[in-house]
Every structure is written in structure tokens, then in C-alpha cells.
Design a protein around this motif. Structure first.
Motif, PDB file in Angstrom:
ATOM      1  N   HIS A  18       0.791  -1.225   0.000  1.00 37.87           N
ATOM      2  CA  HIS A  18       0.000   0.000   0.000  1.00 37.87           C
ATOM      3  C   HIS A  18       0.828   1.282   0.000  1.00 37.87           C
ATOM      4  O   HIS A  18       0.521   2.205  -0.757  1.00 37.87           O
ATOM      5  CB  HIS A  18      -0.937   0.018   1.222  1.00 37.87           C
ATOM      6  CG  HIS A  18      -1.956  -1.068   1.219  1.00 37.87           C
ATOM      7  ND1 HIS A  18      -1.699  -2.338   1.705  1.00 37.87           N
ATOM      8  CD2 HIS A  18      -3.250  -1.080   0.798  1.00 37.87           C
ATOM      9  CE1 HIS A  18      -2.782  -3.083   1.574  1.00 37.87           C
ATOM     10  NE2 HIS A  18      -3.745  -2.340   1.035  1.00 37.87           N
ATOM     11  N   LEU A  19       1.857   1.336   0.797  1.00 40.48           N
ATOM     12  CA  LEU A  19       2.548   2.610   0.971  1.00 40.48           C
ATOM     13  C   LEU A  19       3.345   3.007  -0.254  1.00 40.48           C
ATOM     14  O   LEU A  19       3.334   4.176  -0.654  1.00 40.48           O
ATOM     15  CB  LEU A  19       3.452   2.546   2.206  1.00 40.48           C
ATOM     16  CG  LEU A  19       4.006   3.890   2.683  1.00 40.48           C
ATOM     17  CD1 LEU A  19       2.867   4.856   3.001  1.00 40.48           C
ATOM     18  CD2 LEU A  19       4.889   3.701   3.917  1.00 40.48           C
ATOM     19  N   TRP A  20       4.040   2.059  -0.876  1.00 40.79           N
ATOM     20  CA  TRP A  20       4.835   2.408  -2.047  1.00 40.79           C
ATOM     21  C   TRP A  20       3.971   2.826  -3.234  1.00 40.79           C
ATOM     22  O   TRP A  20       4.286   3.821  -3.896  1.00 40.79           O
ATOM     23  CB  TRP A  20       5.744   1.239  -2.418  1.00 40.79           C
ATOM     24  CG  TRP A  20       6.921   1.107  -1.482  1.00 40.79           C
ATOM     25  CD1 TRP A  20       7.560   2.125  -0.834  1.00 40.79           C
ATOM     26  CD2 TRP A  20       7.562  -0.097  -1.081  1.00 40.79           C
ATOM     27  NE1 TRP A  20       8.569   1.635  -0.063  1.00 40.79           N
ATOM     28  CE2 TRP A  20       8.606   0.270  -0.183  1.00 40.79           C
ATOM     29  CE3 TRP A  20       7.395  -1.439  -1.383  1.00 40.79           C
ATOM     30  CZ2 TRP A  20       9.453  -0.676   0.395  1.00 40.79           C
ATOM     31  CZ3 TRP A  20       8.232  -2.381  -0.805  1.00 40.79           C
ATOM     32  CH2 TRP A  20       9.252  -1.996   0.061  1.00 40.79           C
ATOM     33  N   LEU A  78      12.123   6.284  -2.867  1.00 37.12           N
ATOM     34  CA  LEU A  78      12.626   7.369  -3.725  1.00 37.12           C
ATOM     35  C   LEU A  78      12.373   7.060  -5.197  1.00 37.12           C
ATOM     36  O   LEU A  78      12.067   7.972  -5.983  1.00 37.12           O
ATOM     37  CB  LEU A  78      14.115   7.591  -3.476  1.00 37.12           C
ATOM     38  CG  LEU A  78      14.493   8.133  -2.085  1.00 37.12           C
ATOM     39  CD1 LEU A  78      16.001   8.257  -1.954  1.00 37.12           C
ATOM     40  CD2 LEU A  78      13.830   9.484  -1.828  1.00 37.12           C
ATOM     41  N   GLN A  79      12.477   5.791  -5.569  1.00 35.76           N
ATOM     42  CA  GLN A  79      12.194   5.423  -6.962  1.00 35.76           C
ATOM     43  C   GLN A  79      10.732   5.672  -7.313  1.00 35.76           C
ATOM     44  O   GLN A  79      10.413   6.155  -8.401  1.00 35.76           O
ATOM     45  CB  GLN A  79      12.549   3.944  -7.188  1.00 35.76           C
ATOM     46  CG  GLN A  79      14.029   3.640  -7.167  1.00 35.76           C
ATOM     47  CD  GLN A  79      14.766   4.130  -8.401  1.00 35.76           C
ATOM     48  OE1 GLN A  79      14.177   4.717  -9.299  1.00 35.76           O
ATOM     49  NE2 GLN A  79      16.068   3.894  -8.436  1.00 35.76           N
ATOM     50  N   GLN A  80       9.817   5.360  -6.393  1.00 36.59           N
ATOM     51  CA  GLN A  80       8.394   5.588  -6.663  1.00 36.59           C
ATOM     52  C   GLN A  80       8.090   7.078  -6.787  1.00 36.59           C
ATOM     53  O   GLN A  80       7.309   7.498  -7.645  1.00 36.59           O
ATOM     54  CB  GLN A  80       7.540   4.960  -5.555  1.00 36.59           C
ATOM     55  CG  GLN A  80       7.801   3.486  -5.317  1.00 36.59           C
ATOM     56  CD  GLN A  80       7.864   2.683  -6.585  1.00 36.59           C
ATOM     57  OE1 GLN A  80       6.945   2.684  -7.396  1.00 36.59           O
ATOM     58  NE2 GLN A  80       8.975   1.978  -6.777  1.00 36.59           N
ATOM     59  N   ILE A  81       8.704   7.877  -5.929  1.00 37.72           N
ATOM     60  CA  ILE A  81       8.498   9.327  -6.011  1.00 37.72           C
ATOM     61  C   ILE A  81       9.041   9.872  -7.323  1.00 37.72           C
ATOM     62  O   ILE A  81       8.415  10.724  -7.973  1.00 37.72           O
ATOM     63  CB  ILE A  81       9.147  10.028  -4.801  1.00 37.72           C
ATOM     64  CG1 ILE A  81       8.448   9.602  -3.510  1.00 37.72           C
ATOM     65  CG2 ILE A  81       9.097  11.541  -4.953  1.00 37.72           C
ATOM     66  CD1 ILE A  81       9.091  10.160  -2.253  1.00 37.72           C
ATOM     67  N   PRO A 161       7.097  -2.058 -12.294  1.00 33.71           N
ATOM     68  CA  PRO A 161       6.550  -2.494 -11.006  1.00 33.71           C
ATOM     69  C   PRO A 161       7.353  -1.928  -9.841  1.00 33.71           C
ATOM     70  O   PRO A 161       8.481  -1.451  -9.994  1.00 33.71           O
ATOM     71  CB  PRO A 161       6.657  -4.025 -11.081  1.00 33.71           C
ATOM     72  CG  PRO A 161       7.752  -4.279 -12.063  1.00 33.71           C
ATOM     73  CD  PRO A 161       7.682  -3.170 -13.062  1.00 33.71           C
ATOM     74  N   VAL A 162       6.735  -1.978  -8.684  1.00 35.14           N
ATOM     75  CA  VAL A 162       7.396  -1.484  -7.471  1.00 35.14           C
ATOM     76  C   VAL A 162       8.629  -2.325  -7.201  1.00 35.14           C
ATOM     77  O   VAL A 162       8.544  -3.552  -7.074  1.00 35.14           O
ATOM     78  CB  VAL A 162       6.421  -1.533  -6.273  1.00 35.14           C
ATOM     79  CG1 VAL A 162       7.152  -1.114  -5.004  1.00 35.14           C
ATOM     80  CG2 VAL A 162       5.230  -0.625  -6.530  1.00 35.14           C
ATOM     81  N   GLY A 163       9.779  -1.689  -7.150  1.00 35.12           N
ATOM     82  CA  GLY A 163      11.029  -2.398  -6.928  1.00 35.12           C
ATOM     83  C   GLY A 163      12.198  -1.432  -6.949  1.00 35.12           C
ATOM     84  O   GLY A 163      12.034  -0.208  -6.855  1.00 35.12           O
TER      85      GLY A 163
END
Length: 261
Positions: A18-20, A78-81, A161-163
Motif C-alpha cells: 500500500h505505501l509504495w 525514492l524510486q516511486q516518487i 513495477p514497485v522495486g
């Protein structure tokens, strides 16, 4: 039975699920036009980000299993932002394109002094730029561009994807080069009106050379202003095809930024 303790693994699972995604969506909504302006309260943007996160989390691929309070979790955050801000910047460049084009035309025809505060950004812009901004906002919403924008953004969770892998060095360079596309497109959009007003200025310069007694400032400014307004009225008929082309290029850039063909 309901567990009495919340383990570190359970916290890490919640963070990954959820958070990422929330970080990526919230950063996108803070930058993207229409939703990221000062006219939309921060609480409304955060509520919309939470709602989108809850809806898309069941459709996302599994997140990497890392500790919640580790250096790897910070890197992924930081990657998601960066992904959210980068894709929001691609849409912001589309809006600023027309703002820069309006500034070019206004300065050439003598309307640069006629400025007003843009309520969306809180800065002074020429009136012509504000008119262009209102026009493209209404066209974007009328064409359901916001739905396409969110669709492409949600697809980024499948292609990126989230990673630990984000936009990468190539994606960051493409975002930096997007500024040059913005200025080139703005110049092409403003070139007909700027050229028409320039021809009038050259004609008055020749007339002043032939008749030095004529006051060029008393005659050239109002005639140039009137001719510039006439040029804007003529060019406004082709405003929609230009907007469609630049919007299509922006959506294609957002897909290419994700690595999609």
C-alpha cells in the motif's frame, strides 16, 4: 484469532502493498496539471491518492519483500516518487508549452505588460497565456484526456513495477530533454503570429526610414497590436489540431518513459 502483536514482516508486507504505490500516486497528483494546482486542496489530492491506491492494490504484482525500516525500503520509496514526479512533469510540459507560446506572441505584439496572476500556479503570466491555459484545460477535460492520463499512469505499475528499478538514467535524460521539446513546440505554435507581427514592424521601419517625420511609436504600436489580435483570431481556427498533436505526443512520451512500444 486476531494476532496480538504486529511483526516486522507484517509491517513490511503492508508497506510493500500500500505505501509504495501511494507514494507514486501522490507524487504524480502533486505535480500533474489540473489536480496538482493550488486550486485543489492538498487534502483532496491526498484523499484521491488514497482512493486510487485502495482500488488498484489488488491488481498490482507482488511487491519485493524487504524490511520496512531499511536502506532498501528508502531506495524503493525514492524510486516511486521519481516515477510519479517524472510522469507528472511530462504532463506539466504540455501545459507550459502553451504558456510559453502565449508569452512569445504577447511580447512580440506589445501585450507583454498586460499580465495577471495565474490562480493555478500563483505567478504573473500574460493574459494571452492565461487564455491559452483555460482553453487547453477545457479541451483536455472535454476530450476525456484526464481518463487517458490516469490509464497510462496506472499502466506504469505493470511496466515499472514497485522495486529497485525506476526510470533509470535514460529516463531521467529523456525528461531533461523534454524541456527542449517544450520550447521547440511553443516556437512552432507561436511562429505564424510572431512572423506576421514582425512583417508589420519591418514595414513600419521602412516607412520611418523613408519619412523620418513620422512618429513610429504613435502609429506602430496600435497597428501592431491590432494586427497581432487579428493573427491570433485567424490562427485560433487551427488551435484544436495542434492541441491534439501535442497531447498525443505527450501520451506517447509517457508510454515510452515506461518502456512501452
Amino acid at each position: 484469532m486476531i494476532p496480538t502483536e504486529i511483526s516486522a514482516d507484517l509491517i513490511g508486507q503492508w508497506v510493500g502493498q500500500h505505501l509504495w504505490p501511494l507514494f507514486r500516486i501522490a507524487s504524480f497528483l502533486m505535480v500533474v496539471p489540473i489536480f496538482g494546482t493550488q486550486l485543489v486542496p492538498a487534502r483532496a489530492r491526498l484523499g484521491l491518492a488514497l482512493l486510487i491506491t485502495i482500488l488498484i492494490v489488488p491488481l498490482l504484482p507482488p511487491a519485493p519483500q524487504v524490511e520496512a525500516f531499511s536502506a532498501d525500503a528508502v531506495v524503493i520509496t525514492l524510486q516511486q516518487i521519481l516515477i510519479g514526479v517524472g510522469m507528472g512533469f511530462a504532463m506539466t510540459a504540455l501545459w507550459q508549452l502553451f504558456v510559453v507560446a502565449g508569452q512569445m506572441i504577447a511580447m512580440q505584439m506589445g501585450l507583454g505588460f498586460a499580465s495577471m496572476v495565474d490562480p493555478a500556479n500563483g505567478v504573473n503570466v500574460p493574459v494571452l497565456s492565461q487564455i491559452y491555459t483555460i482553453t487547453i484545460t477545457l479541451l483536455f477535460l472535454a476530450m476525456n484526456g484526464h481518463l487517458v492520463m490516469f490509464e497510462i499512469f496506472i499502466e506504469s505499475f505493470r511496466t515499472l513495477p514497485v522495486g529497485f528499478e525506476g526510470l533509470g538514467q535514460v529516463g531521467v535524460w529523456e525528461l531533461a530533454h523534454r524541456v527542449s521539446w517544450m520550447f521547440v513546440s511553443a516556437m512552432l505554435l507561436a511562429l505564424p503570429a510572431v512572423s506576421a507581427v514582425l512583417i508589420v514592424s519591418i514595414a513600419f521601419g521602412v516607412m520611418t526610414r523613408a519619412a523620418p517625420q513620422m512618429n513610429i511609436f504613435a502609429l506602430g504600436f496600435p497597428i501592431g497590436l491590432i494586427f497581432g489580435l487579428f493573427s491570433i483570431w485567424v490562427l485560433h481556427a487551427n488551435f484544436l489540431p495542434h492541441f491534439e498533436q501535442y497531447t498525443r505526443e505527450t501520451f506517447e512520451f509517457m508510454r515510452n518513459l515506461q518502456g512501452q512500444p
